[in-house]
Motif scaffolding. Sequence first.
Motif, PDB file in Angstrom:
ATOM      1  N   GLN A   1      41.418  26.055  41.392  1.00 43.15           N
ATOM      2  CA  GLN A   1      41.345  26.079  40.020  1.00 43.15           C
ATOM      3  C   GLN A   1      42.379  25.183  39.274  1.00 43.15           C
TER       4      GLN A   1
ATOM      5  N   TRP B   1      47.001  28.575  34.791  1.00 43.82           N
ATOM      6  CA  TRP B   1      48.110  29.435  35.343  1.00 43.82           C
ATOM      7  C   TRP B   1      49.317  29.244  34.649  1.00 43.82           C
TER       8      TRP B   1
ATOM      9  N   GLN C   1      42.818  30.000  44.438  1.00 42.89           N
ATOM     10  CA  GLN C   1      42.727  31.291  43.812  1.00 42.89           C
ATOM     11  C   GLN C   1      43.137  32.191  44.670  1.00 42.89           C
TER      12      GLN C   1
ATOM     13  N   SER D   1      41.519  36.133  40.027  1.00 42.93           N
ATOM     14  CA  SER D   1      40.978  35.071  38.897  1.00 42.93           C
ATOM     15  C   SER D   1      41.246  35.534  37.841  1.00 42.93           C
TER      16      SER D   1
ATOM     17  N   LYS E   1      39.397  34.232  48.716  1.00 45.16           N
ATOM     18  CA  LYS E   1      40.625  34.174  48.055  1.00 45.16           C
ATOM     19  C   LYS E   1      41.783  33.537  49.152  1.00 45.16           C
TER      20      LYS E   1
END
Length: 581
Positions: free
Chosen positions: A75, A80, A107, A110, A138
């Motif tokens: 991502q 973030w 990530q 999320s 993850k």
Amino acid sequence: MKATQFFVSTLKEAPADAEVVSHKLMMRAGFIKRLGAGIYSYMPMGLRVIRKVENIIREEMNRAGAVELLMPIVQPAELWQETGRFETMGPELMRVKDRHERDFVIQPTSEEVITDIARQELRSYRALPKNFYHIQTKFRDERRPRFGVMRGREFTMKDAYSFDRDLESARKSYQGMYDAYVRIFERMGLTFRAVAADTGAIGGDISHEFQVIADTGEDAIVYCPGSDYAANIELAEALAPAAPRAAGAKPLTKTPTPGKSTCEDVAALLGVPLETTVKSLVLATDEKNAAGDVAKTTVWLLLVRGDHALNEVKASKLPGLKEGFRFATVGEIESHFGCKPGYLGPIGLKQPVKIVADRTVAAMSDFICGANESDFHFTGANWGRDLPEPDVVADIRNVVEGDPSPDGRGVLAIQRGIEVGHVFLLGTKYSVAMKATYLDEGGKPQLMQMGCFGIGVTRILGAAIEQNNDERGIIWPASIAPFSVVICPIGYDRSDDVRVAADKLHADLQAIGVDVLLDDRGERPGAMFADWELIGVPHRVVISDRGLKDGKVEYQGRRDAQASTLTLAELLPTLKTKLGA
Ligand SMILES: Nc1ncnc2c1ncn2[C@@H]1O[C@H](COP(=O)(O)OP(=O)(O)O)[C@@H](O)[C@H]1O
Ligand SMILES: [Mg+2]
């Protein structure tokens, strides 16, 4: 499925790094293969269990009205940065750069991406409530990956995110997820407890952890056998002692305790109960000025009874410590206490120290504490007489077995648990940070109320095995077993009768949708049985010439002590009953 078409790979011995039974058995049964610390390949046998776990979760999430989507693993950092987590999250967040030197994260969860989707897609109150979920890989660069899939760095999680127009509706969404989680873990045949959990920095909101009961669990869970009170140890409140502080009876005496710097050692040396001693923990907080320089430092002395443990989560919620604290330096300790760590206490301080006494300590009299002089402790210390009353009295310790339950309905017990799920009412934390608003009936923008709901898909395998195993191997709960039935023919390659009977049973079971595996590897019976007991298939049928001669086969459930003999005619109906098929 035939074993030769599938992939079966078992080990006699578990690798040396496997500490807990689930990790050992998963390695031995060929469910996972280690690639690096906390990074595993899910081998075909293990993946079948993962898929079953995922399917149960998916069915129950859909039933509860959640909608599946799939968000990227990698991502862009921008989102973030919007919430600040790109900077504030510790090294667990794996940050990577692309070929253009742009920042990305792998990530660990999320919230950012889903909130970005929600603010674009859920524009009106008419679109709410909505609950999106995905089942996705993850990555968390855990400090201490261990126990195989239990605490991995790469793992699979189901994470769901709810969006509601107001708190009341968000609470309903939360309850819906809570109920779905109960159904999910019940369907998986797990013994679990939902416990109230700390909500950390967000505070005030609701959170529950779903804990699978197991002695090897990393978490301590607190419950009251006489009521429905259950909380994790971070949260469980230690009440103030019911009895008021007794009057001091002993004089304050400086007592030599050479080389005895722990409460245990001091109590042993003086021949007194550990409960008469007080433990000192020194922290520091810094106040910064507008330029960001430290303008003022406060040294804190936290006191808990010698046999109690400091609860850092509770301490970190106290006014003055909430904003962040650190351990005091040796220099700060010496200048405030006039002594090196090991013999510190609240009496005879060189400079002002903010004293926080645990509720239990505040009610003690004639207690023992460090004398702020190497190799000495005070005995017979009393609040108000030998030192001022504490600046702050608060609950800053972990509860222990036998403490009164905060609901007043008995005493507390403690069990270990493995956290397999976590539900969390987030409120507007992310919608504020990312300006996620919808338009209400009057056309006015309103912040969305959010919830987040995680399940550790791969961790569930470890948790289920911790609860279901014996000296021979895994005993899978029926709903998540890699195969429901294994057919073990003896002499499959030699005997036409055996082959015909085994193939027929295989076909019959497949026809009614049973996950059946026929072991055509040609292994010796002993080795074959040992493999399937290790792998943990719930039902086994053994077909041999000797039995067929009398029209019989052998059946054994994984938990049965012995095999039973069935006629060929009885076999299918019996299996159907056992499988609920
Ligand atoms: N390192 C890990 N390995 C395997 N599963 C994990 C790991 N970390 C978290 N999980 C699972 O994901 C679920 C949701 O994670 P979360 O509550 O955000 O993590 P944590 O409790 O570590 O802060 C947890 O309840 C747990 O089942
Ligand atoms: Mg959690």
